[in-house]
Design a protein around this motif. Structure first.
Motif, PDB file in Angstrom:
ATOM      1  N   TYR A   1      -7.987 -37.290  10.668  1.00 57.33           N
ATOM      2  CA  TYR A   1      -6.759 -38.063  10.948  1.00 57.33           C
ATOM      3  C   TYR A   1      -5.967 -37.326  12.023  1.00 57.33           C
ATOM      4  CZ  TYR A   1      -2.463 -40.716  10.232  1.00 57.33           C
ATOM      5  OH  TYR A   1      -1.364 -41.511  10.410  1.00 57.33           O
ATOM      6  N   ARG A   2      -5.598 -38.040  13.079  1.00 60.70           N
ATOM      7  CA  ARG A   2      -4.855 -37.448  14.194  1.00 60.70           C
ATOM      8  C   ARG A   2      -3.620 -38.287  14.496  1.00 60.70           C
ATOM      9  NH1 ARG A   2      -6.865 -36.963  20.493  1.00 60.70           N
ATOM     10  NH2 ARG A   2      -4.995 -35.860  21.261  1.00 60.70           N
ATOM     11  N   ASN A   3      -2.468 -37.608  14.517  1.00 60.66           N
ATOM     12  CA  ASN A   3      -1.206 -38.268  14.888  1.00 60.66           C
ATOM     13  C   ASN A   3      -0.973 -38.050  16.388  1.00 60.66           C
ATOM     14  OD1 ASN A   3       1.318 -39.435  15.009  1.00 60.66           O
ATOM     15  ND2 ASN A   3       2.380 -37.751  13.997  1.00 60.66           N
ATOM     16  N   THR A   4      -1.022 -39.113  17.153  1.00 63.66           N
ATOM     17  CA  THR A   4      -0.870 -39.032  18.609  1.00 63.66           C
ATOM     18  C   THR A   4       0.574 -39.145  19.081  1.00 63.66           C
ATOM     19  OG1 THR A   4      -1.185 -41.427  18.857  1.00 63.66           O
ATOM     20  CG2 THR A   4      -3.163 -40.028  18.906  1.00 63.66           C
ATOM     21  N   ALA A   5       1.504 -39.392  18.163  1.00 66.17           N
ATOM     22  CA  ALA A   5       2.907 -39.588  18.572  1.00 66.17           C
ATOM     23  C   ALA A   5       3.490 -38.278  19.077  1.00 66.17           C
ATOM     24  CB  ALA A   5       3.733 -40.115  17.404  1.00 66.17           C
TER      25      ALA A   5
ATOM     26  N   LYS B   1      -5.061 -42.054  15.147  1.00 71.15           N
ATOM     27  CA  LYS B   1      -6.507 -42.245  15.331  1.00 71.15           C
ATOM     28  C   LYS B   1      -7.252 -41.686  14.132  1.00 71.15           C
ATOM     29  CE  LYS B   1      -6.550 -42.245  20.379  1.00 71.15           C
ATOM     30  NZ  LYS B   1      -7.116 -41.610  21.601  1.00 71.15           N
ATOM     31  N   ILE B   2      -8.196 -42.492  13.612  1.00 67.99           N
ATOM     32  CA  ILE B   2      -9.012 -42.087  12.462  1.00 67.99           C
ATOM     33  C   ILE B   2     -10.471 -42.044  12.889  1.00 67.99           C
ATOM     34  CG2 ILE B   2      -9.770 -42.698  10.138  1.00 67.99           C
ATOM     35  CD1 ILE B   2      -6.481 -44.052  11.311  1.00 67.99           C
ATOM     36  N   THR B   3     -11.121 -40.974  12.561  1.00 69.73           N
ATOM     37  CA  THR B   3     -12.544 -40.811  12.877  1.00 69.73           C
ATOM     38  C   THR B   3     -13.272 -40.403  11.594  1.00 69.73           C
ATOM     39  OG1 THR B   3     -11.983 -40.088  15.113  1.00 69.73           O
ATOM     40  CG2 THR B   3     -14.227 -39.644  14.337  1.00 69.73           C
ATOM     41  N   MET B   4     -14.210 -41.240  11.176  1.00 71.86           N
ATOM     42  CA  MET B   4     -14.983 -40.935   9.973  1.00 71.86           C
ATOM     43  C   MET B   4     -16.012 -39.846  10.275  1.00 71.86           C
ATOM     44  SD  MET B   4     -13.519 -42.812   7.820  1.00 71.86           S
ATOM     45  CE  MET B   4     -14.578 -42.407   6.439  1.00 71.86           C
ATOM     46  N   ARG B   5     -16.107 -38.905   9.357  1.00 69.95           N
ATOM     47  CA  ARG B   5     -17.022 -37.771   9.558  1.00 69.95           C
ATOM     48  C   ARG B   5     -18.293 -37.941   8.703  1.00 69.95           C
ATOM     49  NH1 ARG B   5     -14.848 -32.953  11.603  1.00 69.95           N
ATOM     50  NH2 ARG B   5     -13.528 -33.497  13.379  1.00 69.95           N
ATOM     51  N   THR B   6     -18.233 -37.599   7.434  1.00 73.40           N
ATOM     52  CA  THR B   6     -19.442 -37.578   6.595  1.00 73.40           C
ATOM     53  C   THR B   6     -19.130 -38.033   5.172  1.00 73.40           C
ATOM     54  OG1 THR B   6     -19.028 -35.272   5.983  1.00 73.40           O
ATOM     55  CG2 THR B   6     -20.451 -35.669   7.906  1.00 73.40           C
ATOM     56  N   ILE B   7     -20.197 -38.302   4.452  1.00 72.02           N
ATOM     57  CA  ILE B   7     -20.145 -38.534   3.008  1.00 72.02           C
ATOM     58  C   ILE B   7     -21.318 -37.768   2.376  1.00 72.02           C
ATOM     59  CG2 ILE B   7     -21.435 -40.690   3.220  1.00 72.02           C
ATOM     60  CD1 ILE B   7     -19.931 -41.673   0.721  1.00 72.02           C
ATOM     61  N   LYS B   8     -21.029 -37.072   1.296  1.00 73.62           N
ATOM     62  CA  LYS B   8     -22.055 -36.255   0.626  1.00 73.62           C
ATOM     63  C   LYS B   8     -22.101 -36.641  -0.848  1.00 73.62           C
ATOM     64  CE  LYS B   8     -21.389 -31.978  -0.531  1.00 73.62           C
ATOM     65  NZ  LYS B   8     -21.215 -30.499  -0.518  1.00 73.62           N
ATOM     66  N   PHE B   9     -23.305 -37.001  -1.313  1.00 69.70           N
ATOM     67  CA  PHE B   9     -23.502 -37.388  -2.695  1.00 69.70           C
ATOM     68  C   PHE B   9     -23.964 -36.164  -3.487  1.00 69.70           C
ATOM     69  CE2 PHE B   9     -23.731 -41.397  -0.486  1.00 69.70           C
ATOM     70  CZ  PHE B   9     -23.103 -42.276  -1.342  1.00 69.70           C
ATOM     71  N   ASP B  10     -23.134 -35.768  -4.435  1.00 70.97           N
ATOM     72  CA  ASP B  10     -23.513 -34.671  -5.327  1.00 70.97           C
ATOM     73  C   ASP B  10     -24.370 -35.166  -6.493  1.00 70.97           C
ATOM     74  OD1 ASP B  10     -22.010 -32.907  -3.747  1.00 70.97           O
ATOM     75  OD2 ASP B  10     -20.178 -33.373  -4.864  1.00 70.97           O
ATOM     76  N   HIS B  11     -24.148 -36.403  -6.862  1.00 70.20           N
ATOM     77  CA  HIS B  11     -24.944 -36.971  -7.968  1.00 70.20           C
ATOM     78  C   HIS B  11     -25.003 -38.486  -7.777  1.00 70.20           C
ATOM     79  CE1 HIS B  11     -26.517 -37.795 -11.951  1.00 70.20           C
ATOM     80  NE2 HIS B  11     -25.501 -38.637 -12.167  1.00 70.20           N
ATOM     81  N   PHE B  12     -26.221 -39.001  -8.010  1.00 72.44           N
ATOM     82  CA  PHE B  12     -26.406 -40.458  -7.947  1.00 72.44           C
ATOM     83  C   PHE B  12     -27.602 -40.790  -8.854  1.00 72.44           C
ATOM     84  CE2 PHE B  12     -27.789 -44.551  -6.443  1.00 72.44           C
ATOM     85  CZ  PHE B  12     -26.609 -45.197  -6.078  1.00 72.44           C
ATOM     86  N   GLY B  13     -27.334 -41.487  -9.998  1.00 73.09           N
ATOM     87  CA  GLY B  13     -28.414 -41.789 -10.937  1.00 73.09           C
ATOM     88  C   GLY B  13     -28.192 -43.100 -11.654  1.00 73.09           C
ATOM     89  N   ILE B  14     -29.345 -43.711 -12.042  1.00 73.56           N
ATOM     90  CA  ILE B  14     -29.339 -44.984 -12.761  1.00 73.56           C
ATOM     91  C   ILE B  14     -30.124 -44.778 -14.053  1.00 73.56           C
ATOM     92  CG2 ILE B  14     -30.002 -47.402 -12.714  1.00 73.56           C
ATOM     93  CD1 ILE B  14     -29.835 -47.295  -9.687  1.00 73.56           C
TER      94      ILE B  14
END
Length: 320
Positions: A198-202, A161-174
Motif C-alpha cells: 500500500y502506497r500513499n501518493t498524496a 496505489k495498491i500492488t498485490m504481492r503474494t499468497i502463501k498456503f500453510d494448510h489446505f485439506g479436504i
C-alpha cells in the motif's frame, strides 16, 4: 369731521426756502411678540427718521413691504439643519400658503427641503452594524468554500496505489465430515497469508485505511475469510500489509468431490479466487474536506499441491 395729522400738515404746508430745519418722518418697523409659541402678532413702533435733504416721506405701503421683506429674510436665514420646523398656521398664515402680499414663502420651503435632503443623506450613508456583520459572515463563507473546493480538487488525483504481492498456503485439506445439521459432506480447511503493498501518493495529507473481509472462494463458495487491521498511512509513504485468511471445516456439499482423498491431501490443482475492497479516507481540512478512495481487487490463482507452504505470486489481478 376729519382731523389732520402732523404729517399731513407738514406735507401740505409750503416749505420756506429760509427754513433750514430738516423734515422729520416716521418709519414703522414690525416686531413679533410670541404669546403662546405658535401664533404671532405684529405691533408697529414709530421711529423718527431725520431726512437730511428734506426729502418727502415714503408711503406706508413701501414701508410695510420693506419691513416685511427684511423680517422674512431674517426668519428664513435663522433656519438651519436640525432646527425646529415652522408648521403652517391657518389663523396667522405663518409658514402656510396664505402669505400676505410682499412676503417670500419660497425661502422657507427651500430651507425645509434642504434640511430634509441632508437628513436623507445621513440616513442613507449610515448603515446598521448588523449589515456589516452579515456581509463579513457571507464573505467568509464564500472564501472558505472556495478554499475547501480547491483542496478537494487538488486531493482527488492523489489516489493511493495498491500492488498485490503474494499468497502463501500453510494448510489446505479436504476431508469427510458433516455440517451443523448432521448432513454428511466433504469439509475443507485452509490457512493462508496474503501480502500486498500500500502506497500513499498524496503530498499534503495522510489516509486512514480499512477494508472489507478478504475472501478466498472455490466454485463460488467462500472457503476462507480474513480481516485486515485498519491503519493510518502518512503522506508520501508506503508499507507491506499482511492479512491472514482462515477457513475451518467449511462444507462443500458435493462441490469438491474430485479433490477429496482419504489422507486429506489435494492431488489436483485447485482454482481459487481472492477478492476484497480497500477504503481510504483522508482528512484534508478536518471533517469539511475528507476525500474517499475505494479500490476493489479481484485475483485469480491456482493452488498446486507441490507449492504448498510456498508464496504464490498474485499477478492475475484486476483493480477497480
Amino acid at each position: 369731521m376729519h382731523t389732520k395729522t402732523d404729517s399731513e400738515d407738514t406735507s401740505l404746508a409750503p416749505s420756506s426756502p429760509d427754513n433750514s430745519r430738516p423734515t422729520a418722518y416716521y418709519v414703522q418697523s414690525p416686531s413679533r411678540d410670541s404669546h403662546d409659541g405658535e401664533k404671532t402678532t405684529t405691533s408697529f413702533h414709530s421711529t423718527p427718521v431725520i431726512s437730511p435733504m428734506g426729502s418727502p416721506p415714503h408711503s406706508h405701503s413701501s414701508v410695510g413691504r420693506h419691513s416685511r421683506d427684511s423680517s422674512s429674510s431674517r426668519f428664513s436665514g435663522s433656519l438651519k439643519p436640525g432646527s425646529r420646523k415652522i408648521l403652517p398656521d391657518a389663523a396667522t398664515g405663518v409658514g402656510g400658503r396664505h402669505h400676505r402680499k410682499g412676503q417670500k414663502p419660497w425661502k422657507e420651503c427651500d430651507v425645509i427641503e434642504e434640511e430634509g435632503l441632508l437628513e436623507d443623506d445621513r440616513s442613507s450613508k449610515s448603515l446598521p452594524r448588523r449589515c456589516y456583520v452579515l456581509a463579513f459572515v457571507v464573505g467568509f463563507f464564500i472564501l472558505f468554500s472556495f478554499f475547501a473546493l480547491i483542496l478537494w480538487g487538488a486531493s482527488r488525483p492523489q489516489k493511493p496505489k495498491i500492488t498485490m504481492r503474494t499468497i502463501k498456503f500453510d494448510h489446505f485439506g479436504i476431508q469427510a465430515g458433516s455440517d451443523a445439521t448432521g448432513v454428511a459432506t466433504d469439509m475443507i480447511s485452509m490457512n493462508a497469508t496474503v501480502k500486498f503493498l500500500y502506497r500513499n501518493t498524496a503530498s499534503f495529507f495522510g489516509v486512514h485505511v480499512t477494508s472489507s473481509p478478504f475472501d478466498v472462494s472455490f466454485s463460488e463458495l467462500t472457503i476462507g475469510s480474513g480481516a485486515m487491521k485498519k491503519f493510518y498511512q502518512s503522506r508520501k509513504s508506503q508499507r507491506v500489509v499482511a492479512v491472514s485468511v482462515i477457513g475451518n471445516k467449511i462444507p462443500l456439499y458435493g462441490g469438491g468431490a474430485s479433490l477429496s482423498t482419504p489422507s486429506g491431501a489435494t492431488p489436483l490443482p485447485v482454482p481459487l479466487k481472492l477478492n476484497f475492497k480497500l477504503r481510504s479516507r483522508a482528512y484534508v481540512l478536518g471533517k469539511v474536506v475528507k476525500p474517499k478512495f475505494y479500490k476493489t481487487i479481484d485475483c485469480l490463482l491456482t493452488l498446486h499441491p507441490q507449492k504448498m507452504n510456498a508464496a504464490i505470486s498474485l499477478k492475475n489481478c484486476t483493480y477497480t
